[in-house]
Design a protein around this motif. Sequence first.
Motif, PDB file in Angstrom:
ATOM      1  N   ASN A 109      -0.005  -2.815  -1.818  1.00 25.08           N
ATOM      2  CA  ASN A 109      -1.437  -3.259  -1.980  1.00 25.08           C
ATOM      3  C   ASN A 109      -2.006  -2.749  -0.557  1.00 25.08           C
ATOM      4  N   PRO A 110      -2.874  -1.443  -0.734  1.00 24.06           N
ATOM      5  CA  PRO A 110      -3.378  -1.069   0.688  1.00 24.06           C
ATOM      6  C   PRO A 110      -4.379  -1.814   1.507  1.00 24.06           C
ATOM      7  N   PHE A 111      -4.764  -2.991   0.870  1.00 20.30           N
ATOM      8  CA  PHE A 111      -5.672  -3.914   1.239  1.00 20.30           C
ATOM      9  C   PHE A 111      -4.997  -5.039   2.007  1.00 20.30           C
ATOM     10  N   ASP A 112      -3.714  -5.103   2.250  1.00 24.74           N
ATOM     11  CA  ASP A 112      -2.982  -6.173   3.023  1.00 24.74           C
ATOM     12  C   ASP A 112      -3.229  -6.138   4.427  1.00 24.74           C
ATOM     13  N   GLY A 113      -3.995  -6.657   5.080  1.00 23.73           N
ATOM     14  CA  GLY A 113      -4.186  -6.538   6.518  1.00 23.73           C
ATOM     15  C   GLY A 113      -2.967  -7.104   7.271  1.00 23.73           C
ATOM     16  N   GLU A 114      -2.223  -8.234   6.800  1.00 20.27           N
ATOM     17  CA  GLU A 114      -1.075  -8.554   7.615  1.00 20.27           C
ATOM     18  C   GLU A 114      -0.041  -7.466   7.597  1.00 20.27           C
ATOM     19  N   ALA A 115       0.102  -6.908   6.373  1.00 23.11           N
ATOM     20  CA  ALA A 115       1.116  -5.617   6.407  1.00 23.11           C
ATOM     21  C   ALA A 115       0.806  -4.549   7.207  1.00 23.11           C
ATOM     22  N   LEU A 116      -0.569  -4.059   7.167  1.00 23.88           N
ATOM     23  CA  LEU A 116      -0.966  -3.161   8.170  1.00 23.88           C
ATOM     24  C   LEU A 116      -0.636  -3.316   9.536  1.00 23.88           C
ATOM     25  N   LYS A 117      -0.965  -4.461  10.136  1.00 21.24           N
ATOM     26  CA  LYS A 117      -0.904  -4.961  11.465  1.00 21.24           C
ATOM     27  C   LYS A 117       0.627  -4.766  11.758  1.00 21.24           C
ATOM     28  N   ALA A 118       1.590  -5.513  10.807  1.00 16.42           N
ATOM     29  CA  ALA A 118       2.913  -5.260  10.972  1.00 16.42           C
ATOM     30  C   ALA A 118       3.413  -4.077  11.336  1.00 16.42           C
ATOM     31  N   ALA A 119       3.046  -3.225  10.526  1.00 19.43           N
ATOM     32  CA  ALA A 119       3.464  -1.608  10.573  1.00 19.43           C
ATOM     33  C   ALA A 119       2.860  -1.133  11.681  1.00 19.43           C
ATOM     34  N   ARG A 120       1.895  -1.544  12.121  1.00 25.33           N
ATOM     35  CA  ARG A 120       1.138  -0.630  13.325  1.00 25.33           C
ATOM     36  C   ARG A 120       1.766  -1.373  14.423  1.00 25.33           C
ATOM     37  N   ILE A 121       2.252  -2.664  14.607  1.00 30.09           N
ATOM     38  CA  ILE A 121       3.095  -3.077  15.820  1.00 30.09           C
ATOM     39  C   ILE A 121       4.276  -2.447  15.870  1.00 30.09           C
ATOM     40  N   GLU A 122       5.206  -2.391  14.572  1.00 26.43           N
ATOM     41  CA  GLU A 122       6.535  -1.955  14.731  1.00 26.43           C
ATOM     42  C   GLU A 122       6.537  -0.508  14.917  1.00 26.43           C
ATOM     43  N   SER A 123       5.598   0.243  14.883  1.00 24.64           N
ATOM     44  CA  SER A 123       5.892   1.830  14.748  1.00 24.64           C
ATOM     45  C   SER A 123       5.095   2.126  15.944  1.00 24.64           C
ATOM     46  N   GLY A 124       4.255   1.294  16.397  1.00 21.21           N
ATOM     47  CA  GLY A 124       3.455   1.819  17.786  1.00 21.21           C
ATOM     48  C   GLY A 124       2.519   3.012  17.197  1.00 21.21           C
ATOM     49  N   ARG A 125       2.163   3.235  16.218  1.00 21.47           N
ATOM     50  CA  ARG A 125       1.327   4.286  15.966  1.00 21.47           C
ATOM     51  C   ARG A 125       0.046   3.895  14.978  1.00 21.47           C
ATOM     52  N   ARG A 126      -0.968   4.354  14.988  1.00 18.87           N
ATOM     53  CA  ARG A 126      -2.210   4.190  14.053  1.00 18.87           C
ATOM     54  C   ARG A 126      -1.791   4.550  12.587  1.00 18.87           C
ATOM     55  N   ILE A 127      -2.450   3.935  11.821  1.00 17.38           N
ATOM     56  CA  ILE A 127      -1.923   3.812  10.368  1.00 17.38           C
ATOM     57  C   ILE A 127      -2.818   4.412   9.342  1.00 17.38           C
ATOM     58  N   SER A 128      -2.333   5.103   8.650  1.00 18.38           N
ATOM     59  CA  SER A 128      -3.115   5.806   7.173  1.00 18.38           C
ATOM     60  C   SER A 128      -2.243   5.200   6.328  1.00 18.38           C
ATOM     61  N   VAL A 129      -3.241   4.888   5.117  1.00 16.65           N
ATOM     62  CA  VAL A 129      -2.532   4.549   3.849  1.00 16.65           C
ATOM     63  C   VAL A 129      -2.858   5.108   2.796  1.00 16.65           C
ATOM     64  N   CYS A 130      -1.862   5.134   1.653  1.00 19.26           N
ATOM     65  CA  CYS A 130      -2.107   5.400   0.248  1.00 19.26           C
ATOM     66  C   CYS A 130      -1.576   4.542  -0.513  1.00 19.26           C
ATOM     67  N   TYR A 131      -1.586   4.713  -1.844  1.00 16.32           N
ATOM     68  CA  TYR A 131      -1.421   3.712  -2.725  1.00 16.32           C
ATOM     69  C   TYR A 131      -0.371   4.156  -3.654  1.00 16.32           C
ATOM     70  N   ALA A 132       0.640   3.504  -4.008  1.00 19.31           N
ATOM     71  CA  ALA A 132       1.852   3.687  -4.823  1.00 19.31           C
ATOM     72  C   ALA A 132       1.994   2.429  -5.815  1.00 19.31           C
TER      73      ALA A 132
END
Length: 573
Positions: free
Chosen positions: A110-133
Amino acid sequence: MTQIDQTIEGQLAHVWQRDGILTEVQANELLRCHKANGKPLEVLAGELGFADSGQIIGSLVEVYGVEVVDLEKVKPETNALELVGADLAYKHKLMPLEVDGGRLLIAMANPFDGEALKAARIESGRRISVCYARELELFEAIERAYGSNVARMIADLRGSESNGSADDDEVISRASVVELQEMAREPSVVNLVNLILLEAVEANASDVHIEPFEKKIYLKYRIDGALQNFPPPPAHLCAAIVSRIKIMADMNIAERFVPQDGHIRFKTAQDKVDIRVSTVPTVFGESVVMRILNRSLGLIELEHLGLSGAKLGTFEHAIEKPHGIVLVTGPTGSGKTTTLYAALNKVFSPEKKIITIEEPVEYQLDGINQIPVNHKRGVDFATGLRAILRQDPDVIMVGEIRDNETADIAIRSALTGHMVFSTLHTNNAAGAVTRLLDMQVEPYLLASSLETVLAQRLVRRICKHCRAEVEPDGGLIDRMGVSSTAYSGVQFYKGQGCKYCRDTGYSGRQGIYELLPVTEEIRHAIMHQASAAEIMKHAPTGHEVMRMDGFHKACRGETTLEEILRVTQDSEM
C-alpha cells in the motif's frame, strides 16, 4: 493519504466501473464517505462491504501512476536491507530495494500508507521513494530476503566467535543471572531470536528446536511434520539465546537444571502468534523447543480436510447426532485437534451450547466456550468436564482422554443426552476400543455410547512447483499390499526439489483417514471385550484402512508412496 481532488475522483470512478470493482452507486457512496470522514478509500471500501482493499489500492496505483515492480525479477541490495529491520518490513508490508544517494527505494503493498512511510523514513534515516508490489509477492520476497538475513547474521556472529577465549564455555556456564540478563538483552541476540521466530512463522513451521552439543548448536524447524536443519548460531551464544527466549516466555533464567514451560505472544505482520516454550537440561546446556500456534492460518472446513465423499458423509452424520461419543485417534501431531475444531464449526449454531476443555486452547472459536486446562489451579480434564456438565451443554469437546476418570465421565455424559467429541492416542480406529477397555471402562457403557472412530495421519503433499512423473516402484507397491490391477494405468508423481519446497519435494500436508462407524455387530463385539483384530472382522463392507486411503491419494498425484508407507507403518493390523 490526504483527500483526493475532483479530477482524481472522476478517474477512479471510471477505473472502478471499467474493471467491475464498484457500481456507479457504490463509487459515489465511497467517495462521499471519504469526503465526509477522510478515511482511506481502501479502508472504507472494506467497511462498506464494497470491495477488498487490494482492488482499491490497485486502482489508486493506476490513477496516480505509481511504478509497479515485479519482485521475482528484482533483487534487493544488501545495503538497503540493512537500513530496515525485518520486524518493520513484516509489520508494514514493505521491502527495501535500493539506496540511491540519500534516498531509499521501497516496494509496498500500500504505497499510500503514511504511517508505514514515516516509520521507514525514521528507521532508515533516508528520504523515501516508493513503488507498488502485490501483497503475496511482497511477503514471499520479504521471506526470501530476511530469511537469508538470519543466515547472514549468524555468519557475522560466527566471525566474532574466534575472538573469545578458550575458556568461553566455562565462563558462560558459571555466568550469574545478571550477566545472563545482560547477554540476553544484547541487540544482536534480541534481533537473532526475533528473526529465527519470524523465519519459522513464515515457513509455516510448527516447532523450533534449539539443541546444544559440545562443539555446536543445532537449529531445526519442523515443517510439514519433518525436521529440517537450518544454519545454527555459534556455540558461544547458546546461553544468551536460551536466556533471551526464557525472558520472552516469562521463565526463570536463574534455574538451568530443571525443566521449565513458558509462553510467548509474538507479533507478526499478519497476527499475533502464540508460542509454547519448553526447556530441559542436557549435558551441554538447555534444549529448547518452541511450539508455534499460528491462529492467522485459520480453521480448515470439514469438507477440506481430505475425507473422501463416503467417509465425509458418514462422519457428518455421526457428529450431527443429538448424543453419543465421537473419537478421533492418532499420534501427536496427526491433526486430531484440527479435525475436531472443523467438526465443532460444522455443528455450531446459536441454538446449541458448545463447551470445550483443552490443553492448550489452540484456536479461539467464535461462539464456543473454551476452557484451558490449568494443573496449577487444579483444573484437569476430569474436573473441567464435571464443571462443564453443570453448564447445560449440548456439545462437549474433551481435548484428550488420558485416564479412567475422564473416560468414564465422557462416556456417561454421552449416555445422558450430550454429544461428546474427544481424542485418543491409538494407532488405528479399532485400537480406540481396546484402549478404552484397558482404562477399565465398562464394556456395556462403551458399546451403548460410541458412535464412530476416525483414525488419521498427516502426509506431505507433493510440491506443485517441481512435481514430475515417476515410474512406480514395484517394491513399494508390494509393501502397500495392493494388486497390480489397482494401479494399472495410474501415473505416479514425485517432487524433484526446488526453492519453494526447500529442496524437499513436498509442500503442505493433508490427512489420510480410516473411519470406523460403530455398527450393531461391533457393539456386540465390544460387549464381549473383543480384541482390535476381532473388531475389524465386523467392520462394514467397503471399510478402508488408512494405507489404502493414502494409496488412492498417491494415485491422484497428491502425495507419494514413500510418504504413505512412512506414516502408516504402525497403523496396520
